[in-house]
Design a protein around this motif. Structure first.
Motif, PDB file in Angstrom:
ATOM      1  N   TRP A  83      33.264 -98.045 -32.929  1.00 20.43           N
ATOM      2  CA  TRP A  83      34.480 -97.738 -33.477  1.00 20.43           C
ATOM      3  C   TRP A  83      35.371 -98.463 -32.840  1.00 20.43           C
ATOM      4  CZ3 TRP A  83      33.489 -94.701 -37.566  1.00 20.43           C
ATOM      5  CH2 TRP A  83      32.543 -93.848 -37.755  1.00 20.43           C
ATOM      6  N   GLU A  84      36.634 -98.607 -33.391  1.00 18.78           N
ATOM      7  CA  GLU A  84      37.770 -99.432 -32.920  1.00 18.78           C
ATOM      8  C   GLU A  84      38.839 -98.409 -33.025  1.00 18.78           C
ATOM      9  OE1 GLU A  84      38.671-101.863 -31.120  1.00 18.78           O
ATOM     10  OE2 GLU A  84      40.743-101.595 -31.577  1.00 18.78           O
ATOM     11  N   LEU A  85      39.696 -98.184 -31.675  1.00 19.98           N
ATOM     12  CA  LEU A  85      40.849 -97.334 -31.638  1.00 19.98           C
ATOM     13  C   LEU A  85      42.230 -98.044 -31.551  1.00 19.98           C
ATOM     14  CD1 LEU A  85      39.665 -94.419 -29.153  1.00 19.98           C
ATOM     15  CD2 LEU A  85      39.612 -94.622 -31.686  1.00 19.98           C
ATOM     16  N   SER A  95      43.686 -97.143 -37.671  1.00 23.97           N
ATOM     17  CA  SER A  95      43.382 -98.340 -36.686  1.00 23.97           C
ATOM     18  C   SER A  95      43.995 -99.531 -37.259  1.00 23.97           C
ATOM     19  CB  SER A  95      41.932 -98.325 -36.449  1.00 23.97           C
ATOM     20  OG  SER A  95      41.184 -99.060 -37.413  1.00 23.97           O
ATOM     21  N   LEU A  96      44.001-100.638 -36.390  1.00 25.21           N
ATOM     22  CA  LEU A  96      44.147-101.925 -36.900  1.00 25.21           C
ATOM     23  C   LEU A  96      43.303-102.523 -37.779  1.00 25.21           C
ATOM     24  CD1 LEU A  96      43.522-104.582 -34.164  1.00 25.21           C
ATOM     25  CD2 LEU A  96      42.492-102.519 -34.281  1.00 25.21           C
ATOM     26  N   ASP A  97      42.213-101.942 -37.982  1.00 22.88           N
ATOM     27  CA  ASP A  97      41.288-102.479 -39.029  1.00 22.88           C
ATOM     28  C   ASP A  97      41.423-101.367 -40.234  1.00 22.88           C
ATOM     29  OD1 ASP A  97      40.361-104.540 -37.163  1.00 22.88           O
ATOM     30  OD2 ASP A  97      38.911-103.138 -36.364  1.00 22.88           O
ATOM     31  N   SER A  98      42.651-100.787 -40.407  1.00 25.25           N
ATOM     32  CA  SER A  98      42.732 -99.968 -41.496  1.00 25.25           C
ATOM     33  C   SER A  98      41.949 -98.578 -41.708  1.00 25.25           C
ATOM     34  CB  SER A  98      42.732-100.601 -42.897  1.00 25.25           C
ATOM     35  OG  SER A  98      43.334-101.688 -42.536  1.00 25.25           O
ATOM     36  N   TRP A 122      38.705-100.938 -27.773  1.00 17.86           N
ATOM     37  CA  TRP A 122      40.233-100.648 -27.961  1.00 17.86           C
ATOM     38  C   TRP A 122      41.005-101.750 -27.784  1.00 17.86           C
ATOM     39  CZ3 TRP A 122      43.478 -97.433 -23.792  1.00 17.86           C
ATOM     40  CH2 TRP A 122      44.623 -96.950 -24.360  1.00 17.86           C
ATOM     41  N   HIS A 123      41.636-102.185 -28.869  1.00 24.22           N
ATOM     42  CA  HIS A 123      42.262-103.575 -28.902  1.00 24.22           C
ATOM     43  C   HIS A 123      43.802-103.017 -28.884  1.00 24.22           C
ATOM     44  CE1 HIS A 123      38.395-105.340 -30.225  1.00 24.22           C
ATOM     45  NE2 HIS A 123      39.046-106.454 -30.296  1.00 24.22           N
ATOM     46  N   LEU A 124      44.045-102.682 -27.537  1.00 25.61           N
ATOM     47  CA  LEU A 124      45.268-101.767 -27.654  1.00 25.61           C
ATOM     48  C   LEU A 124      46.547-102.957 -27.514  1.00 25.61           C
ATOM     49  CD1 LEU A 124      45.954-100.461 -24.155  1.00 25.61           C
ATOM     50  CD2 LEU A 124      44.113-102.011 -24.616  1.00 25.61           C
ATOM     51  N   ALA A 133      47.137-106.969 -29.257  1.00 24.69           N
ATOM     52  CA  ALA A 133      46.145-107.103 -28.002  1.00 24.69           C
ATOM     53  C   ALA A 133      45.985-108.575 -27.972  1.00 24.69           C
ATOM     54  CB  ALA A 133      44.906-106.553 -28.327  1.00 24.69           C
ATOM     55  N   TRP A 134      46.379-109.556 -28.616  1.00 22.62           N
ATOM     56  CA  TRP A 134      46.421-111.048 -28.654  1.00 22.62           C
ATOM     57  C   TRP A 134      47.655-111.581 -28.248  1.00 22.62           C
ATOM     58  CZ3 TRP A 134      43.825-107.986 -32.327  1.00 22.62           C
ATOM     59  CH2 TRP A 134      42.451-108.117 -32.658  1.00 22.62           C
ATOM     60  N   ASP A 135      48.710-110.783 -27.993  1.00 25.20           N
ATOM     61  CA  ASP A 135      49.683-111.519 -27.345  1.00 25.20           C
ATOM     62  C   ASP A 135      49.670-111.951 -25.938  1.00 25.20           C
ATOM     63  OD1 ASP A 135      52.269-112.016 -26.688  1.00 25.20           O
ATOM     64  OD2 ASP A 135      53.357-110.650 -27.549  1.00 25.20           O
ATOM     65  N   VAL A 319      26.205-105.878 -33.444  1.00 26.52           N
ATOM     66  CA  VAL A 319      26.878-107.019 -34.186  1.00 26.52           C
ATOM     67  C   VAL A 319      28.186-106.364 -34.889  1.00 26.52           C
ATOM     68  CG1 VAL A 319      24.614-108.108 -34.486  1.00 26.52           C
ATOM     69  CG2 VAL A 319      25.540-106.619 -36.494  1.00 26.52           C
ATOM     70  N   TRP A 320      28.878-107.296 -34.937  1.00 23.91           N
ATOM     71  CA  TRP A 320      30.437-106.902 -35.228  1.00 23.91           C
ATOM     72  C   TRP A 320      30.355-106.606 -36.548  1.00 23.91           C
ATOM     73  CZ3 TRP A 320      33.252-104.893 -31.675  1.00 23.91           C
ATOM     74  CH2 TRP A 320      34.350-104.657 -32.021  1.00 23.91           C
ATOM     75  N   ARG A 321      31.873-106.406 -37.297  1.00 23.05           N
ATOM     76  CA  ARG A 321      31.810-105.612 -38.438  1.00 23.05           C
ATOM     77  C   ARG A 321      31.772-106.366 -39.721  1.00 23.05           C
ATOM     78  NH1 ARG A 321      37.557-105.022 -39.850  1.00 23.05           N
ATOM     79  NH2 ARG A 321      38.439-107.033 -39.397  1.00 23.05           N
ATOM     80  N   ASN A 322      31.540-105.884 -40.666  1.00 22.10           N
ATOM     81  CA  ASN A 322      31.480-106.406 -42.285  1.00 22.10           C
ATOM     82  C   ASN A 322      32.993-105.865 -42.780  1.00 22.10           C
ATOM     83  OD1 ASN A 322      28.744-107.227 -41.479  1.00 22.10           O
ATOM     84  ND2 ASN A 322      27.931-106.013 -43.317  1.00 22.10           N
ATOM     85  N   ASP A 325      37.435-106.568 -46.635  1.00 22.45           N
ATOM     86  CA  ASP A 325      38.440-107.528 -47.152  1.00 22.45           C
ATOM     87  C   ASP A 325      38.412-108.947 -46.669  1.00 22.45           C
ATOM     88  OD1 ASP A 325      39.107-106.810 -44.623  1.00 22.45           O
ATOM     89  OD2 ASP A 325      41.405-106.791 -45.178  1.00 22.45           O
ATOM     90  N   LYS A 326      37.388-109.143 -45.851  1.00 21.31           N
ATOM     91  CA  LYS A 326      37.346-110.346 -45.171  1.00 21.31           C
ATOM     92  C   LYS A 326      35.855-110.697 -45.310  1.00 21.31           C
ATOM     93  CE  LYS A 326      40.663-109.770 -41.626  1.00 21.31           C
ATOM     94  NZ  LYS A 326      40.719-109.762 -40.172  1.00 21.31           N
ATOM     95  N   PRO A 327      35.343-111.270 -46.527  1.00 25.03           N
ATOM     96  CA  PRO A 327      33.777-111.357 -46.375  1.00 25.03           C
ATOM     97  C   PRO A 327      33.455-112.640 -45.523  1.00 25.03           C
ATOM     98  CG  PRO A 327      34.882-112.148 -48.534  1.00 25.03           C
ATOM     99  CD  PRO A 327      36.066-111.353 -47.813  1.00 25.03           C
ATOM    100  N   GLN A 328      34.204-113.343 -45.320  1.00 23.33           N
ATOM    101  CA  GLN A 328      33.589-114.609 -44.671  1.00 23.33           C
ATOM    102  C   GLN A 328      33.302-114.127 -43.030  1.00 23.33           C
ATOM    103  OE1 GLN A 328      36.832-114.148 -45.577  1.00 23.33           O
ATOM    104  NE2 GLN A 328      38.009-114.425 -44.072  1.00 23.33           N
ATOM    105  N   GLU A 329      34.024-112.965 -42.584  1.00 23.03           N
ATOM    106  CA  GLU A 329      33.740-112.452 -41.450  1.00 23.03           C
ATOM    107  C   GLU A 329      32.456-111.714 -41.171  1.00 23.03           C
ATOM    108  OE1 GLU A 329      37.919-111.404 -39.330  1.00 23.03           O
ATOM    109  OE2 GLU A 329      36.244-110.334 -38.395  1.00 23.03           O
ATOM    110  N   ALA A 330      31.622-111.204 -42.188  1.00 20.57           N
ATOM    111  CA  ALA A 330      30.587-110.359 -42.059  1.00 20.57           C
ATOM    112  C   ALA A 330      29.585-110.897 -40.791  1.00 20.57           C
ATOM    113  CB  ALA A 330      29.937-110.213 -43.361  1.00 20.57           C
TER     114      ALA A 330
HETATM  115  C1  BMA Z   1      38.020-108.732 -34.138  1.00 25.23           C
HETATM  116  C2  BMA Z   1      38.158-109.223 -35.535  1.00 25.23           C
HETATM  117  C3  BMA Z   1      39.501-108.732 -35.995  1.00 25.23           C
HETATM  118  C4  BMA Z   1      39.546-106.935 -35.569  1.00 25.23           C
HETATM  119  C5  BMA Z   1      39.111-106.708 -34.151  1.00 25.23           C
HETATM  120  C6  BMA Z   1      39.112-105.420 -33.691  1.00 25.23           C
HETATM  121  O1  BMA Z   1      37.055-109.351 -33.556  1.00 25.23           O
HETATM  122  O2  BMA Z   1      37.155-108.367 -36.352  1.00 25.23           O
HETATM  123  O3  BMA Z   1      39.443-108.720 -37.517  1.00 25.23           O
HETATM  124  O4  BMA Z   1      40.763-106.368 -36.056  1.00 25.23           O
HETATM  125  O5  BMA Z   1      38.100-107.438 -33.873  1.00 25.23           O
HETATM  126  O6  BMA Z   1      38.205-104.645 -34.413  1.00 25.23           O
END
Ligand code: BMA
Length: 365
Positions: A83-85, A95-98, A122-124, A133-135, A319-322, A325-330
């Motif tokens: 889960w992501e907070l 969350s940032l992933d809606s 937590w991508h705070l 978090a990427w700034d 393994v990371w998310r599916n 809205d972004k099928p290329q990232e599954a």
């Molecule tokens: C990243 C990507 C982003 C997402 C972030 C937090 O690796 O999947 O799209 O917002 O993780 O879950």
């Protein structure tokens, strides 16, 4: 003589109980301590499969009760649910992933009922610049939020919101649901504000120590296991360079995505290091994030991932998310995915553990 033997047996039993592995938090709740002990035990039985945001959405769907892309393919849920907070710290509703935080709360409860394991990343946001978090525009972020820093109070507010969320994770009978908390991850890279080139070794460790102490001692939170999770690394020294200490960490993990032909060898090397260190320090060892080019390499599950991890006693690979809205990232499979047959092979392999097998293990007892 019998009397002596009985005494000896009692002594041996007491002694072996006393040596049972315990989490870093000596006040960990009973269920959290059981989860820790059982996860360690399970490492020699098999490798659990985990999936990020498995429950709230998948390829082309969102919030369908009981649905999971993983289950659509193999008939079983993952054993570990990520889960992501991110954005909770701002008091946001989702969350940032809606994903709505109340959906995450509900989902964590459902996983607990299923007997599965919850892990939280937590991508705070950047508390100094208010960017994401990427700034990585400033090297002062970590020092600014430590005690005495100009943004310390902002960070305290982030932690208060996090604490309130953690304390809301309760089963029907009021039991706090144990979770693995994995903040400040991939810090051996420099793409998050807490990354390697953005703060000193001392400040990174101080950030961890302040955070855990605040949650444990000020907020009285004792149902978390803490995961230390790097990105790719070469040596044990590199892995441990920013390690904040055995007294606050329960899991030794790393994130590793398949970005080329060296993946199998790198994965093996990293897995060997964390499983060795885990054994020495009595910590859980895991691959906290992974993902591969499963659309192109349709046998990635068995020929790359399982092949590399098979020799090791690790707790899980997630393994990371599916993204819906972004099928290329599954990074997980889904119904009709070209890697489905191989994923079913991966599921059936005696080495892998999914929900059904885990539920039978009663990991919270
Ligand atoms: C990243 C990507 C982003 C997402 C972030 C937090 O690796 O999947 O799209 O917002 O993780 O879950």
């Amino acid at each position: 003589m019998n009397y002596l033997i009985v005494l000896l047996l009692i002594f041996t039993c007491m002694n072996s109980r006393a040596k049972e592995p315990v989490p870093a938090d000596l006040k960990a709740t009973k269920e959290t301590a059981s989860m820790f002990r059982n996860m360690l035990k399970l490492q020699s039985k098999g490798l659990m499969f985990g999936h990020q945001d498995d429950m709230p959405y998948g390829k082309g769907w969102m919030y369908e009760e009981g649905r999971s892309d993983v289950k659509d393919v193999c008939g079983d849920y993952p054993a570990v649910y990520g889960w992501e907070l991110g954005h909770l710290e701002q008091g946001a509703a989702y969350s940032l992933d809606s994903v709505y935080f109340d959906k995450i709360q509900e989902g964590i409860k459902t996983v607990y009922k299923r007997g599965g394991i919850n892990t939280i990343s937590w991508h705070l946001r950047n508390p100094l610049t208010e960017g994401s978090a990427w700034d990585v525009s400033s090297k002062k972020v970590v020092s600014s939020i430590l005690p005495g820093g100009e943004k310390h109070q902002v960070y305290i507010q982030y932690l208060d919101r996090l604490a309130a969320f953690m304390l809301s994770l309760k089963a029907d009978d009021g039991t706090l649901i144990p979770v693995i908390f994995r903040p400040f991850h991939e810090h051996t890279g420099s793409w998050f504000w807490w990354g390697k080139n953005l703060c000193s070794v001392e400040d990174y460790k101080a950030l961890w120590r302040f955070t855990v102490t605040y949650l444990r001692d000020t907020k009285n939170i004792h149902h978390l296991l803490y995961a230390y999770s790097t990105d790719r690394f070469k040596t044990e020294e590199e892995y441990l360079e920013r390690y904040p200490g055995d007294d606050i960490i329960d899991m030794l993990a790393f994130d590793l995505y398949d970005r080329g032909p060296d993946y199998g060898a790198t994965l093996k090397n990293c897995a060997a290091v964390v499983s060795k260190l885990g054994k020495e320090r009595v910590k859980i060892a895991a691959v906290s994030e992974a993902g591969g080019p499963i659309a192109k390499n349709t046998e990635w599950w068995t020929k790359v991932l399982l092949e590399a991890l098979h020799p090791f006693n690790l707790s899980y690979v997630l393994v990371w998310r599916n993204p819906w809205d972004k099928p290329q990232e599954a990074f997980g499979p889904y119904k009709g995915h070209p890697s489905s047959d191989d994923f079913i092979k991966f599921y059936k392999d005696p080495k892998t553990l999914f929900q059904k097998e885990i539920a039978a293990k009663n990991i919270y007892k």
